[in-house]
Design an enzyme around this catalytic site. Structure first.
Site, PDB file in Angstrom:
ATOM      1  N   ASP A  24       8.711  -6.253  -4.707  1.00 47.93           N
ATOM      2  CA  ASP A  24       7.873  -6.777  -3.614  1.00 47.93           C
ATOM      3  C   ASP A  24       6.569  -7.265  -4.248  1.00 47.93           C
ATOM      4  OD1 ASP A  24       6.201  -7.189  -1.447  1.00 47.93           O
ATOM      5  OD2 ASP A  24       6.801  -5.359  -0.390  1.00 47.93           O
TER       6      ASP A  24
ATOM      7  N   ASP B  61       8.791 -12.649  -0.226  1.00 47.87           N
ATOM      8  CA  ASP B  61       8.225 -11.963  -1.391  1.00 47.87           C
ATOM      9  C   ASP B  61       8.983 -10.718  -1.806  1.00 47.87           C
ATOM     10  OD1 ASP B  61       7.358 -10.108   0.522  1.00 47.87           O
ATOM     11  OD2 ASP B  61       5.518  -9.715  -0.580  1.00 47.87           O
ATOM     12  N   GLU B  62      10.188 -10.548  -1.277  1.00 46.27           N
ATOM     13  CA  GLU B  62      10.961  -9.371  -1.663  1.00 46.27           C
ATOM     14  C   GLU B  62      12.341  -9.773  -2.159  1.00 46.27           C
ATOM     15  OE1 GLU B  62      11.063  -6.182   1.248  1.00 46.27           O
ATOM     16  OE2 GLU B  62       9.325  -7.070   2.215  1.00 46.27           O
TER      17      GLU B  62
ATOM     18  N   ARG C 252      -8.911  -5.559   1.124  1.00 44.47           N
ATOM     19  CA  ARG C 252      -8.354  -4.326   1.705  1.00 44.47           C
ATOM     20  C   ARG C 252      -9.303  -3.144   1.534  1.00 44.47           C
ATOM     21  NH1 ARG C 252      -1.733  -4.871   0.904  1.00 44.47           N
ATOM     22  NH2 ARG C 252      -1.732  -7.116   1.191  1.00 44.47           N
TER      23      ARG C 252
ATOM     24  N   TYR D 237       0.842 -14.074  -0.197  1.00 53.70           N
ATOM     25  CA  TYR D 237       0.199 -15.372   0.093  1.00 53.70           C
ATOM     26  C   TYR D 237      -1.175 -15.432  -0.598  1.00 53.70           C
ATOM     27  CZ  TYR D 237       3.590 -16.136   3.939  1.00 53.70           C
ATOM     28  OH  TYR D 237       4.721 -16.316   4.704  1.00 53.70           O
TER      29      TYR D 237
END
Ligand code: TTP
Ligand code: MG
Length: 526
Positions: free
Chosen positions: A18, A110-111, A55, A23
Site C-alpha cells: 500500500d 495504490d494497493e 497528518r 495522491y
C-alpha cells in the site's frame, strides 16, 4: 450451533503493498517543494488524503476542507480530481511488482497483492538461514510447524526488497503486510505506517482480526452486512467469532455466514488474481438536484467527454453504454439508483482517436443516452436527479489497420455511422441508502472509488459497495464482495506515453522503462 471449520491452509505467501499517502506522494513527485510542508489533496470540499506532515496537525482522510484549515491554517491544497497522473504512477508500481510474481492483483490505485509463494520456495532452496525483516504482529511463541514460518520470514525480505525497489525507481514510499492470505496481509500492513512493513504468523491471525475491534473494519464487510450483524448484536470481531453459527446462517444464508465467520478468524482462501482489463469503464457525478432535462443533457455531455478520454486510454472500443441516475424523492426523502443500458454501434468511434467524435456521432450517442434517460425518468412529472453516471461495457479490441482495410474492401464500412439501440436491458433498481442530504458535495466516481474506510468516504464507498454488489458488471474498482478481496477495476493499462516527470532521485531511464518494458504484458495481463 457450530460451523464446520474451514481448512486453514498456510501454503501460500502473500504480500500486500500500500503506497503511503498516494495522491500526495504523486503531487510531491511533480513538485518536490511540497514534500516538507503540510499538503492536502482536495476533491470538491474534502481532503481525500494528505502527506504525513499534514497528518501531524491532525488532518485525516476525507476531512472537510473547512475543518482541515482550522487544524492547519498553512495547509497547502492541491486539486486531485484529475486522476490521470495517479493512474500512470499506479500502473508503474504494478508493473514493477510483476517482476516478482505473475500473480499481482490491483486493489484501487495504490494497493496490490503479490502472491510470492513461488519466489519464496525458490529462495528457500538457496538460503541457509531465514530471518524476519520489519515489524511483527503478535508473538513468536507456538509458531505453526507446517513450514509457513520460514516462508513468511523469507517473504519479509522480499517485501523489503520490493519496497526498496519502489523507492529507488519511482521515489515512492510504501507499507507492506505479509501473511499467508490476502486478508491477513492487508490488515497487518496497516499496523505500522508510513514506510514500514509488518508480518503476521498464523498463530496471531485471530488476535489480528480482534484488533480491528468493529466488524465493519474487516475488509470486504460493507455497511449493509455490518448493520445486519449489528442488528443481531454482533458488533465486534470477537462477538462475531463467538456468535452462534445457526443465528448467522439464519441471517445470511449458509454460504455468506460461513465466509463472514471464516473472515473473523482470519481465514481467507481467495486467490491473488492477476488483474485483467476492466469489464466496464465509468464515471459518475453527484450533484444538487437537477429537474430540467436541458441541464441533464448538458451534464451528460460533459460526462461523456470525460468518459471518452478514459476509454481512449484503455485502448478498446466499447459496445454498450449504461446510464445511471439517482432519483431523489422529496416526499419520503428516499433516493433510488436506477440504470439502463443499450448497445451502441462501435463504428461510431474513430479507432485512431476515440475522444475525437464527429459532431454527428456525438449527437448519436447523446440521443441514445437521452433515450435511456427518458426510459428511466418520466419527465412529464416532477423529478430530482442527484447523480448521473455513464459507463461503457462490453469492449472489443481496436481493429488493426489490416482488418479495417479488409472491412473497407468488403464494404462493411457502410454501416459505420449508425448508432442503434438494439436491445434495452432490464432496469436495475437499487435502493440507495442516501440520506436526504446525500447530494451535497460527494466525490466524483472518476475519482476512483476507494476501498478505504473513512467517515464520509466510507459512506460513499459503502454505498457503492451496495450498488455494485447488486450489479452484474464491474463499474467500481473497489468492488469488494464478502470473502473476495478482488479488484474489479475501472482502470486502464499503462500508457507508455505517460507524461509524468521522472522523480528527482530516480533514474529517468528506469522510470520510463518500467512502463515501456511491461506495456505489452500489462495490456494483456492487468
Ligand atoms: P489510501 O491508501 O487510503 O490513503 P493514502 O495512500 O493516501 O494514505 P496511507 O498512507 O494511509 O495509505 O488511499 C489511496 C488514495 O486514494 C489516496 O491517496 C487518495 C485516494 N482516496 C480517495 O480518493 N478517497 C478516499 O476516500 C480515500 C480514503 C482515499
Ligand atoms: Mg495508501
Amino acid at each position: 450451533m457450530e460451523a464446520e471449520s474451514s481448512f486453514n491452509d498456510h501454503s501460500r505467501t502473500i504480500i500486500h503493498i500500500d503506497l503511503d499517502c498516494f495522491y500526495a506522494q504523486v503531487e510531491i513527485l511533480k513538485n518536490p517543494e511540497l514534500r516538507s510542508i503540510p499538503l492536502g489533496i482536495q476533491q470538491k470540499n474534502i481532503v481525500v488524503t494528505s502527506n504525513y506532515v499534514a497528518r501531524e496537525y491532525g488532518i485525516r482522510k476525507c476531512m472537510l476542507i473547512s475543518e482541515a484549515k482550522i487544524l492547519c491554517p498553512n495547509l497547502i491544497l492541491v486539486k486531485g480530481e484529475d486522476l490521470h497522473d495517479y493512474r500512470q504512477i499506479s500502473y508503474k508500481v504494478t508493473a514493477l511488482l510483476q517482476n516478482y510474481s505473475s500473480f499481482v492483483e490491483r486493489l484501487g490505485l495504490d494497493e496490490n497483492f503479490v502472491d510470492v509463494t513461488e519466489l519464496v520456495s525458490k529462495r528457500l532452496l538457496e538460503l541457509r538461514q531465514t530471518y524476519i525483516v520489519g515489524n511483527i504482529f503478535g508473538d513468536l511463541n507456538d509458531l505453526c510447524n507446517c513450514g509457513c514460518s520460514n516462508r513468511l520470514r523469507v517473504a519479509t525480505s522480499i517485501a523489503q526488497e520490493i519496497r526498496n525497489k519502489i523507492k529507488a525507481e519511482l521515489n515512492l514510499t510504501s507499507c507492506a503486510g505479509i501473511g499467508h492470505n490476502k486478508l491477513l496481509a492487508k490488515i497487518v500492513g496497516t499496523k505500522h505506517k508510513p514506510n514500514q512493513q509488518t508480518v503476521v504468523f498464523p498463530n496471531s491471525a485471530v488476535e489480528l482480526l480482534r484488533s480491528l475491534n468493529e466488524v465493519s473494519k474487516i475488509p470486504s464487510i460493507g455497511v449493509t452486512l455490518s448493520e445486519q450483524l449489528n442488528n443481531i448484536n454482533v458488533k465486534t470481531v470477537q462477538e462475531l467469532q463467538d456468535a452462534d453459527f445457526g443465528n448467522l446462517k439464519h441471517l445470511l444464508g449458509h454460504e455468506k455466514a460461513k465466509t463472514v465467520y471464516d473472515l473473523s478468524f482470519g481465514i481467507d482462501c481467495t486467490p491473488v488474481k492477476s488483474s485483467g482489463k476492466p469489464q466496464s469503464i465509468g464515471i459518475e457525478d453527484s450533484c444538487k438536484p437537477i429537474s430540467v432535462e436541458k441541464e441533464i443533457k448538458e451534464k451528460l455531455k460533459q460526462l461523456l467527454k470525460r468518459l471518452l478520454v478514459l476509454v481512449a486510454e484503455d485502448g478498446r472500443i466499447p459496445k454498450t453504454i449504461k446510464l445511471t441516475v439517482r432519483k431523489f424523492n422529496k416526499n419520503n426523502k428516499v433516493s433510488t439508483r436506477e440504470t439502463r443500458q443499450c448497445n451502441i454501434n462501435s463504428m461510431v468511434f474513430n479507432p485512431k482517436d476515440i475522444t475525437n467524435l464527429t459532431e454527428n456521432n456525438e449527437s448519436k450517442i447523446m440521443t441514445s443516452i437521452m433515450r435511456l434517460f427518458n426510459k428511466l425518468v418520466n419527465t412529464n412529472k416532477p423529478y430530482h436527479i442527484t447523480l448521473l453516471g455513464l459507463s461503457f461495457t462490453k469492449f472489443v479490441e481496436r481493429p488493426s489497420v489490416k482488418s479495417t482495410l479488409a472491412k473497407f474492401l468488403t464494404k462493411d464500412i457502410e454501416v459505420q455511422f449508425i448508432t442503434n439501440i438494439e436491445n434495452v436491458h432490464e432496469t436495475e433498481v437499487t435502493p440507495d441508502i442516501s440520506p436526504s442530504t446525500s447530494y451535497t458535495e460527494n466525490s466524483e466516481s472518476e475519482a476512483e472509488p476507494t476501498t478505504k474506510k473513512c467517515k464520509f468516504g466510507e459512506l460513499i464507498a459503502k454505498r457503492r459497495f451496495l450498488r455494485d454488489s447488486d450489479s452484474d458488471d464491474c463499474a467500481s474498482p473497489s468492488k469488494l464482495r464478502v470473502g473476495d478481496l478482488r479488484l474489479n477495476s475501472t482502470e486502464k493499462p499503462v500508457d507508455p506515453n505517460q507524461n509524468i516527470c521522472c522523480p528527482p532521485n530516480a533514474s529517468e531511464e528506469v522510470f520510463r522503462g518500467i512502463t515501456k518494458g511491461n506495456a505489452a504484458r500489462t495490456v494483456g495481463g492487468i
